[in-house]
Design a protein around this motif. Structure first.
Motif, PDB file in Angstrom:
ATOM      1  N   LEU A 219       0.840  -1.202   0.000  1.00 46.53           N
ATOM      2  CA  LEU A 219       0.000   0.000   0.000  1.00 46.53           C
ATOM      3  C   LEU A 219       0.872   1.247   0.000  1.00 46.53           C
ATOM      4  O   LEU A 219       0.600   2.193  -0.749  1.00 46.53           O
ATOM      5  CB  LEU A 219      -0.946   0.026   1.207  1.00 46.53           C
ATOM      6  CG  LEU A 219      -1.749   1.334   1.360  1.00 46.53           C
ATOM      7  CD1 LEU A 219      -2.588   1.630   0.124  1.00 46.53           C
ATOM      8  CD2 LEU A 219      -2.593   1.294   2.612  1.00 46.53           C
ATOM      9  N   LEU A 220       1.908   1.265   0.810  1.00 47.43           N
ATOM     10  CA  LEU A 220       2.780   2.450   0.863  1.00 47.43           C
ATOM     11  C   LEU A 220       3.377   2.739  -0.509  1.00 47.43           C
ATOM     12  O   LEU A 220       3.456   3.893  -0.935  1.00 47.43           O
ATOM     13  CB  LEU A 220       3.887   2.251   1.905  1.00 47.43           C
ATOM     14  CG  LEU A 220       3.426   1.969   3.345  1.00 47.43           C
ATOM     15  CD1 LEU A 220       4.629   1.895   4.270  1.00 47.43           C
ATOM     16  CD2 LEU A 220       2.420   2.997   3.836  1.00 47.43           C
ATOM     17  N   ASP A 221       3.749   1.682  -1.236  1.00 47.97           N
ATOM     18  CA  ASP A 221       4.298   1.863  -2.576  1.00 47.97           C
ATOM     19  C   ASP A 221       3.228   2.386  -3.541  1.00 47.97           C
ATOM     20  O   ASP A 221       3.505   3.255  -4.380  1.00 47.97           O
ATOM     21  CB  ASP A 221       4.880   0.548  -3.095  1.00 47.97           C
ATOM     22  CG  ASP A 221       5.618   0.737  -4.404  1.00 47.97           C
ATOM     23  OD1 ASP A 221       6.512   1.614  -4.471  1.00 47.97           O
ATOM     24  OD2 ASP A 221       5.288   0.039  -5.377  1.00 47.97           O
ATOM     25  N   LEU A 222       2.006   1.889  -3.416  1.00 44.91           N
ATOM     26  CA  LEU A 222       0.919   2.366  -4.261  1.00 44.91           C
ATOM     27  C   LEU A 222       0.656   3.853  -4.013  1.00 44.91           C
ATOM     28  O   LEU A 222       0.453   4.627  -4.950  1.00 44.91           O
ATOM     29  CB  LEU A 222      -0.349   1.547  -3.994  1.00 44.91           C
ATOM     30  CG  LEU A 222      -1.539   1.814  -4.911  1.00 44.91           C
ATOM     31  CD1 LEU A 222      -1.218   1.414  -6.354  1.00 44.91           C
ATOM     32  CD2 LEU A 222      -2.772   1.062  -4.411  1.00 44.91           C
ATOM     33  N   ILE A 223       0.691   4.261  -2.753  1.00 40.80           N
ATOM     34  CA  ILE A 223       0.524   5.679  -2.404  1.00 40.80           C
ATOM     35  C   ILE A 223       1.614   6.507  -3.074  1.00 40.80           C
ATOM     36  O   ILE A 223       1.347   7.566  -3.648  1.00 40.80           O
ATOM     37  CB  ILE A 223       0.553   5.866  -0.871  1.00 40.80           C
ATOM     38  CG1 ILE A 223      -0.701   5.251  -0.241  1.00 40.80           C
ATOM     39  CG2 ILE A 223       0.698   7.337  -0.495  1.00 40.80           C
ATOM     40  CD1 ILE A 223      -0.613   5.071   1.266  1.00 40.80           C
ATOM     41  N   ARG A 224       2.840   6.036  -3.008  1.00 47.78           N
ATOM     42  CA  ARG A 224       3.962   6.763  -3.632  1.00 47.78           C
ATOM     43  C   ARG A 224       3.755   6.888  -5.144  1.00 47.78           C
ATOM     44  O   ARG A 224       4.066   7.925  -5.734  1.00 47.78           O
ATOM     45  CB  ARG A 224       5.279   6.050  -3.335  1.00 47.78           C
ATOM     46  CG  ARG A 224       5.689   6.107  -1.874  1.00 47.78           C
ATOM     47  CD  ARG A 224       7.006   5.345  -1.631  1.00 47.78           C
ATOM     48  NE  ARG A 224       7.175   5.097  -0.222  1.00 47.78           N
ATOM     49  CZ  ARG A 224       7.186   3.874   0.346  1.00 47.78           C
ATOM     50  NH1 ARG A 224       7.081   2.786  -0.408  1.00 47.78           N
ATOM     51  NH2 ARG A 224       7.327   3.747   1.645  1.00 47.78           N
ATOM     52  N   GLN A 225       3.232   5.834  -5.771  1.00 49.99           N
ATOM     53  CA  GLN A 225       2.979   5.874  -7.216  1.00 49.99           C
ATOM     54  C   GLN A 225       1.930   6.936  -7.557  1.00 49.99           C
ATOM     55  O   GLN A 225       2.120   7.711  -8.500  1.00 49.99           O
ATOM     56  CB  GLN A 225       2.493   4.512  -7.704  1.00 49.99           C
ATOM     57  CG  GLN A 225       3.551   3.428  -7.717  1.00 49.99           C
ATOM     58  CD  GLN A 225       2.952   2.078  -8.087  1.00 49.99           C
ATOM     59  OE1 GLN A 225       1.991   1.998  -8.857  1.00 49.99           O
ATOM     60  NE2 GLN A 225       3.493   1.015  -7.524  1.00 49.99           N
ATOM     61  N   PHE A 226       0.820   6.944  -6.815  1.00 52.26           N
ATOM     62  CA  PHE A 226      -0.213   7.949  -7.064  1.00 52.26           C
ATOM     63  C   PHE A 226       0.354   9.354  -6.866  1.00 52.26           C
ATOM     64  O   PHE A 226       0.095  10.249  -7.667  1.00 52.26           O
ATOM     65  CB  PHE A 226      -1.421   7.735  -6.142  1.00 52.26           C
ATOM     66  CG  PHE A 226      -2.455   6.807  -6.705  1.00 52.26           C
ATOM     67  CD1 PHE A 226      -3.527   7.308  -7.422  1.00 52.26           C
ATOM     68  CD2 PHE A 226      -2.363   5.438  -6.512  1.00 52.26           C
ATOM     69  CE1 PHE A 226      -4.502   6.463  -7.946  1.00 52.26           C
ATOM     70  CE2 PHE A 226      -3.318   4.582  -7.034  1.00 52.26           C
ATOM     71  CZ  PHE A 226      -4.390   5.088  -7.755  1.00 52.26           C
TER      72      PHE A 226
END
Length: 192
Positions: A90-97
């Motif tokens: 999830l943290l990586d997905l947040i960074r992508q967005f």
């Protein structure tokens, strides 16, 4: 438009349902082209008070490239919220967005994984403010400037400070994805 709503274990039902209701009204009654996709670490997510939701996609099946915004409802520690909210996927997905400057909207402690991801460092935000403001102190430890207001917007990130703000956040996200006019139509139709 495509909105990805991420549910962590222990999510707060009202914080989740606000996004579903607002985007659903916008699409059904006002022909707004918004698809809402529910995502989790697993195909079934058990929220606070044992409310279960079958998600549309697991986190392995999604990419920020395919969505216009990410919504993260908060949840209860007692129901295991942080066990999944702080998951590196999830943290990586947040960074992508964030790197694509796409909208990230959170309610209550949904701001904490955004803070932990590092994308709020040096930025303004808020989170749960009651019971001694303990959660705001946690968010501050991630390098965030705390603003004790109901809803705080810093560039592409929307945060809020308690479950009561759920519909305000969802309506604001609708406005950012469509227009003030569309949001006002939905808001009035829903009786707000």
């Amino acid at each position: 438009m495509r909105l990805l709503v991420f549910l962590a274990k222990g999510f707060e039902t009202i914080e989740f349902s606000a996004f579903i209701d607002v985007m659903g009204w916008a699409k059904t009654d006002f022909d707004c082209d918004i698809e809402t996709v529910i995502c989790g670490l697993n195909s079934k997510v058990v929220g606070s008070f044992n409310v279960s939701v079958l998600v549309d996609k697991t986190i392995e099946e999604v990419s920020a490239d395919d969505y216009d915004a990410l919504a993260i409802p908060g949840g209860f520690e007692e129901f295991g919220f942080y066990e999944e909210a702080y998951n590196e996927k999830l943290l990586d997905l947040i960074r992508q967005f964030n790197s694509q400057k796409k909208w990230i909207a959170t309610v209550c402690v949904g701001a904490l994984p955004v803070g932990k991801s590092g994308v709020l460092t040096g930025r303004r935000a808020t989170t749960y403010h009651l019971r001694g403001a303990h959660k705001q102190k946690v968010l501050q430890e991630f390098g965030v400037t705390i603003v004790n207001e109901p809803i705080v917007v810093d560039d592409n990130i929307i945060t809020s400070y308690c479950p009561q703000t759920s519909y305000g956040v969802a309506l604001l996200l609708l406005e950012k994805l469509t227009s003030f006019r569309e949001m006002t139509l939905v808001k009035e139709a829903m009786g707000f």
